[in-house]
Design a protein around this motif. Structure first.
Motif, PDB file in Angstrom:
ATOM      1  N   GLU A   1       0.827  -1.205   0.000  1.00  0.00           N
ATOM      2  CA  GLU A   1       0.000   0.000   0.000  1.00  0.00           C
ATOM      3  C   GLU A   1       0.863   1.258   0.000  1.00  0.00           C
ATOM      4  OE1 GLU A   1      -2.839  -0.438   3.155  1.00  0.00           O
ATOM      5  OE2 GLU A   1      -3.867  -2.073   2.126  1.00  0.00           O
ATOM      6  N   SER A   2       2.015   1.224   0.645  1.00  0.00           N
ATOM      7  CA  SER A   2       2.937   2.359   0.618  1.00  0.00           C
ATOM      8  C   SER A   2       3.444   2.601  -0.800  1.00  0.00           C
ATOM      9  CB  SER A   2       4.107   2.098   1.566  1.00  0.00           C
ATOM     10  OG  SER A   2       5.066   3.112   1.454  1.00  0.00           O
ATOM     11  N   ALA A   3       3.788   1.524  -1.514  1.00  0.00           N
ATOM     12  CA  ALA A   3       4.253   1.659  -2.901  1.00  0.00           C
ATOM     13  C   ALA A   3       3.137   2.184  -3.793  1.00  0.00           C
ATOM     14  CB  ALA A   3       4.763   0.314  -3.418  1.00  0.00           C
ATOM     15  N   ILE A   4       1.893   1.724  -3.557  1.00  0.00           N
ATOM     16  CA  ILE A   4       0.750   2.213  -4.338  1.00  0.00           C
ATOM     17  C   ILE A   4       0.547   3.708  -4.075  1.00  0.00           C
ATOM     18  CG2 ILE A   4      -1.776   2.091  -4.574  1.00  0.00           C
ATOM     19  CD1 ILE A   4      -1.500  -0.965  -4.050  1.00  0.00           C
TER      20      ILE A   4
ATOM     21  N   ARG B   1       3.143   5.772  -5.808  1.00  0.00           N
ATOM     22  CA  ARG B   1       2.823   5.833  -7.237  1.00  0.00           C
ATOM     23  C   ARG B   1       1.734   6.870  -7.486  1.00  0.00           C
ATOM     24  NH1 ARG B   1       1.882   7.351 -11.254  1.00  0.00           N
ATOM     25  NH2 ARG B   1       0.998   6.352 -13.064  1.00  0.00           N
ATOM     26  N   ARG B   2       0.725   6.866  -6.619  1.00  0.00           N
ATOM     27  CA  ARG B   2      -0.388   7.796  -6.762  1.00  0.00           C
ATOM     28  C   ARG B   2       0.074   9.252  -6.643  1.00  0.00           C
ATOM     29  NH1 ARG B   2      -4.046   5.768  -2.864  1.00  0.00           N
ATOM     30  NH2 ARG B   2      -4.277   3.926  -4.112  1.00  0.00           N
ATOM     31  N   ARG B   3       1.061   9.490  -5.769  1.00  0.00           N
ATOM     32  CA  ARG B   3       1.592  10.846  -5.585  1.00  0.00           C
ATOM     33  C   ARG B   3       2.617  11.220  -6.655  1.00  0.00           C
ATOM     34  NH1 ARG B   3       2.406   9.072  -0.080  1.00  0.00           N
ATOM     35  NH2 ARG B   3       4.626   9.085  -0.556  1.00  0.00           N
ATOM     36  N   GLY B   4       2.904  10.285  -7.569  1.00  0.00           N
ATOM     37  CA  GLY B   4       3.882  10.562  -8.619  1.00  0.00           C
ATOM     38  C   GLY B   4       5.324  10.388  -8.168  1.00  0.00           C
ATOM     39  N   GLU B   5       5.526   9.732  -7.018  1.00  0.00           N
ATOM     40  CA  GLU B   5       6.866   9.535  -6.462  1.00  0.00           C
ATOM     41  C   GLU B   5       7.409   8.137  -6.747  1.00  0.00           C
ATOM     42  OE1 GLU B   5       6.262  10.341  -2.356  1.00  0.00           O
ATOM     43  OE2 GLU B   5       5.710  12.434  -2.705  1.00  0.00           O
ATOM     44  N   GLY B   6       6.651   7.337  -7.437  1.00  0.00           N
ATOM     45  CA  GLY B   6       7.075   5.972  -7.738  1.00  0.00           C
ATOM     46  C   GLY B   6       6.397   5.489  -9.009  1.00  0.00           C
ATOM     47  N   SER B   7       6.832   4.327  -9.461  1.00  0.00           N
ATOM     48  CA  SER B   7       6.276   3.760 -10.694  1.00  0.00           C
ATOM     49  C   SER B   7       5.478   2.497 -10.383  1.00  0.00           C
ATOM     50  CB  SER B   7       7.415   3.413 -11.657  1.00  0.00           C
ATOM     51  OG  SER B   7       8.180   2.342 -11.120  1.00  0.00           O
ATOM     52  N   GLU B   8       4.726   2.057 -11.373  1.00  0.00           N
ATOM     53  CA  GLU B   8       3.998   0.796 -11.208  1.00  0.00           C
ATOM     54  C   GLU B   8       4.961  -0.367 -11.065  1.00  0.00           C
ATOM     55  OE1 GLU B   8       1.029   0.685 -14.326  1.00  0.00           O
ATOM     56  OE2 GLU B   8      -0.388   1.624 -12.950  1.00  0.00           O
ATOM     57  N   ARG B   9       6.107  -0.288 -11.708  1.00  0.00           N
ATOM     58  CA  ARG B   9       7.117  -1.343 -11.559  1.00  0.00           C
ATOM     59  C   ARG B   9       7.570  -1.425 -10.101  1.00  0.00           C
ATOM     60  NH1 ARG B   9      10.727  -4.936 -14.264  1.00  0.00           N
ATOM     61  NH2 ARG B   9      11.704  -5.958 -12.487  1.00  0.00           N
ATOM     62  N   GLN B  10       7.652  -0.285  -9.433  1.00  0.00           N
ATOM     63  CA  GLN B  10       8.031  -0.293  -8.019  1.00  0.00           C
ATOM     64  C   GLN B  10       6.953  -0.957  -7.157  1.00  0.00           C
ATOM     65  OE1 GLN B  10       8.932   3.913  -7.942  1.00  0.00           O
ATOM     66  NE2 GLN B  10      11.088   3.464  -7.482  1.00  0.00           N
ATOM     67  N   VAL B  11       5.697  -0.845  -7.569  1.00  0.00           N
ATOM     68  CA  VAL B  11       4.622  -1.543  -6.853  1.00  0.00           C
ATOM     69  C   VAL B  11       4.817  -3.052  -7.001  1.00  0.00           C
ATOM     70  CG1 VAL B  11       2.124  -1.960  -6.740  1.00  0.00           C
ATOM     71  CG2 VAL B  11       2.994   0.378  -7.088  1.00  0.00           C
TER      72      VAL B  11
ATOM     73  N   VAL C   1      -8.587  -0.569  -2.417  1.00  0.00           N
ATOM     74  CA  VAL C   1      -7.805   0.678  -2.437  1.00  0.00           C
ATOM     75  C   VAL C   1      -7.565   1.125  -3.871  1.00  0.00           C
ATOM     76  CG1 VAL C   1      -5.481   1.602  -2.000  1.00  0.00           C
ATOM     77  CG2 VAL C   1      -6.695   0.394  -0.193  1.00  0.00           C
ATOM     78  N   MET C   2      -7.194   0.186  -4.741  1.00  0.00           N
ATOM     79  CA  MET C   2      -6.923   0.533  -6.137  1.00  0.00           C
ATOM     80  C   MET C   2      -8.197   0.990  -6.846  1.00  0.00           C
ATOM     81  SD  MET C   2      -4.100  -2.363  -7.086  1.00  0.00           S
ATOM     82  CE  MET C   2      -3.736  -1.737  -8.729  1.00  0.00           C
ATOM     83  N   ARG C   3      -9.294   0.312  -6.592  1.00  0.00           N
ATOM     84  CA  ARG C   3     -10.557   0.700  -7.229  1.00  0.00           C
ATOM     85  C   ARG C   3     -11.041   2.053  -6.706  1.00  0.00           C
ATOM     86  NH1 ARG C   3     -13.390  -5.218  -7.418  1.00  0.00           N
ATOM     87  NH2 ARG C   3     -12.582  -5.809  -9.462  1.00  0.00           N
ATOM     88  N   ALA C   4     -10.873   2.269  -5.395  1.00  0.00           N
ATOM     89  CA  ALA C   4     -11.306   3.540  -4.803  1.00  0.00           C
ATOM     90  C   ALA C   4     -10.516   4.713  -5.375  1.00  0.00           C
ATOM     91  CB  ALA C   4     -11.149   3.492  -3.286  1.00  0.00           C
ATOM     92  N   ALA C   5      -9.299   4.437  -5.823  1.00  0.00           N
ATOM     93  CA  ALA C   5      -8.475   5.492  -6.424  1.00  0.00           C
ATOM     94  C   ALA C   5      -8.856   5.736  -7.876  1.00  0.00           C
ATOM     95  CB  ALA C   5      -7.001   5.114  -6.318  1.00  0.00           C
ATOM     96  N   GLY C   6      -9.876   5.040  -8.358  1.00  0.00           N
ATOM     97  CA  GLY C   6     -10.352   5.265  -9.714  1.00  0.00           C
ATOM     98  C   GLY C   6      -9.671   4.432 -10.783  1.00  0.00           C
ATOM     99  N   ASP C   7      -8.952   3.398 -10.384  1.00  0.00           N
ATOM    100  CA  ASP C   7      -8.277   2.535 -11.361  1.00  0.00           C
ATOM    101  C   ASP C   7      -9.333   1.685 -12.057  1.00  0.00           C
ATOM    102  OD1 ASP C   7      -6.551   0.809 -12.765  1.00  0.00           O
ATOM    103  OD2 ASP C   7      -5.060   0.893 -11.159  1.00  0.00           O
ATOM    104  N   VAL C   8      -9.493   1.890 -13.367  1.00  0.00           N
ATOM    105  CA  VAL C   8     -10.534   1.188 -14.117  1.00  0.00           C
ATOM    106  C   VAL C   8     -10.024  -0.094 -14.766  1.00  0.00           C
ATOM    107  CG1 VAL C   8     -11.866   3.274 -14.556  1.00  0.00           C
ATOM    108  CG2 VAL C   8     -10.095   2.578 -16.195  1.00  0.00           C
TER     109      VAL C   8
ATOM    110  N   ALA D   1      -2.336  -2.236 -21.817  1.00  0.00           N
ATOM    111  CA  ALA D   1      -1.493  -1.050 -22.029  1.00  0.00           C
ATOM    112  C   ALA D   1      -0.195  -1.220 -21.252  1.00  0.00           C
ATOM    113  CB  ALA D   1      -2.211   0.209 -21.544  1.00  0.00           C
ATOM    114  N   PRO D   2       0.854  -0.496 -21.663  1.00  0.00           N
ATOM    115  CA  PRO D   2       2.106  -0.556 -20.893  1.00  0.00           C
ATOM    116  C   PRO D   2       1.899  -0.032 -19.480  1.00  0.00           C
ATOM    117  CG  PRO D   2       2.428   0.573 -22.999  1.00  0.00           C
ATOM    118  CD  PRO D   2       0.944   0.366 -22.819  1.00  0.00           C
ATOM    119  N   LEU D   3       2.748  -0.459 -18.555  1.00  0.00           N
ATOM    120  CA  LEU D   3       2.684   0.060 -17.196  1.00  0.00           C
ATOM    121  C   LEU D   3       2.899   1.569 -17.215  1.00  0.00           C
ATOM    122  CD1 LEU D   3       4.598  -2.533 -15.002  1.00  0.00           C
ATOM    123  CD2 LEU D   3       2.145  -2.289 -15.339  1.00  0.00           C
ATOM    124  N   ARG D   4       2.222   2.242 -16.326  1.00  0.00           N
ATOM    125  CA  ARG D   4       2.364   3.700 -16.206  1.00  0.00           C
ATOM    126  C   ARG D   4       3.577   4.018 -15.357  1.00  0.00           C
ATOM    127  NH1 ARG D   4      -3.842   4.896 -14.610  1.00  0.00           N
ATOM    128  NH2 ARG D   4      -3.357   3.197 -13.211  1.00  0.00           N
ATOM    129  N   ASP D   5       4.293   5.058 -15.745  1.00  0.00           N
ATOM    130  CA  ASP D   5       5.446   5.515 -14.937  1.00  0.00           C
ATOM    131  C   ASP D   5       5.001   6.594 -13.965  1.00  0.00           C
ATOM    132  OD1 ASP D   5       7.345   3.808 -16.045  1.00  0.00           O
ATOM    133  OD2 ASP D   5       7.630   5.145 -17.747  1.00  0.00           O
TER     134      ASP D   5
END
Length: 197
Positions: free
Chosen positions: A79-82, A85-95, A137-144, A193-197
């Motif tokens: 959840e910390s990695a997620i 990522r949400r704050r733009g301080e990490g990547s999906e690969r880091q998750v 958590v991921m769905r609540a953040a609007g991840d479709v 789609a490719p992972l988001r950075d």
């Protein structure tokens, strides 16, 4: 990590329980899930088998408490990695890396495998609750994207990697890092789609 036996002085039930869980966790990471017995944990903390029965009720109760603690730690890491990522301080690969590292570091894969093989599946409830929470958590953040399928894939790969990733990768003539590359490819395939950075 060195576990010191509790002093003979009277300790609170919380201290005794915490010391037993720390010893169980140490046994899990050093010697494997089969080493996590009431007798072994009691010997590590300088308490009796009966004392641990009082706190956990049974070996299954100890394993469930250990699973709950590990699930909390694994969940916190992921959840910390997620959140990063949400704050733009990490990547999906880091998750993805956080999930694999948490499972490996905490011995979660081995504990899950052992609990499943010994048919004590009720001890998996904390792990199941953690997975459900991560999806919420991921769905609540609007991840479709299909986060349920993505989480399923990542969790099963992380469990397998923590159990025998090094050996299986070597048998395939690959470096262990190839497992994470497979995970990335699967997630990208599921997401379309490719992972988001």
């Amino acid at each position: 990590m060195s576990i010191k036996p509790l002093e003979r002085r009277r300790v609170s039930p919380e201290e005794s329980r915490a010391a037993a869980l720390a010893a169980a966790r140490d046994l899990l990471t050093r010697e494997g899930a089969a080493a996590v017995t009431l007798q072994a944990v009691a010997a590590r903390v300088g308490r009796t088998h009966a004392n641990l029965l009082h706190h956990f009720g049974s070996a299954a109760g100890l394993q469930r408490a250990l699973a709950e603690e590990i699930a909390r730690t694994v969940s916190s890491s992921i959840e910390s990695a997620i959140e990063q990522r949400r704050r733009g301080e990490g990547s999906e690969r880091q998750v993805i890396d956080a999930m694999f590292e948490a499972f490996r570091r905490e011995g979660a894969g081995e504990l899950i495998g052992w609990v499943a093989l010994t048919r004590q599946r009720e001890a998996l409830e904390p792990v199941i609750a953690t997975i459900e929470r991560i999806i919420r958590v991921m769905r609540a953040a609007g991840d479709v994207r299909p986060v349920d399928r993505m989480t399923l894939s990542l969790t099963l790969l992380a469990i397998g990697d923590s159990l025998a990733g090094e050996e299986i990768a070597r048998a395939c003539g690959l470096d262990r890092s190839a497992i994470r590359e497979v995970a990335v490819a699967q997630i990208e395939g599921l997401a379309g789609a490719p992972l988001r950075d």
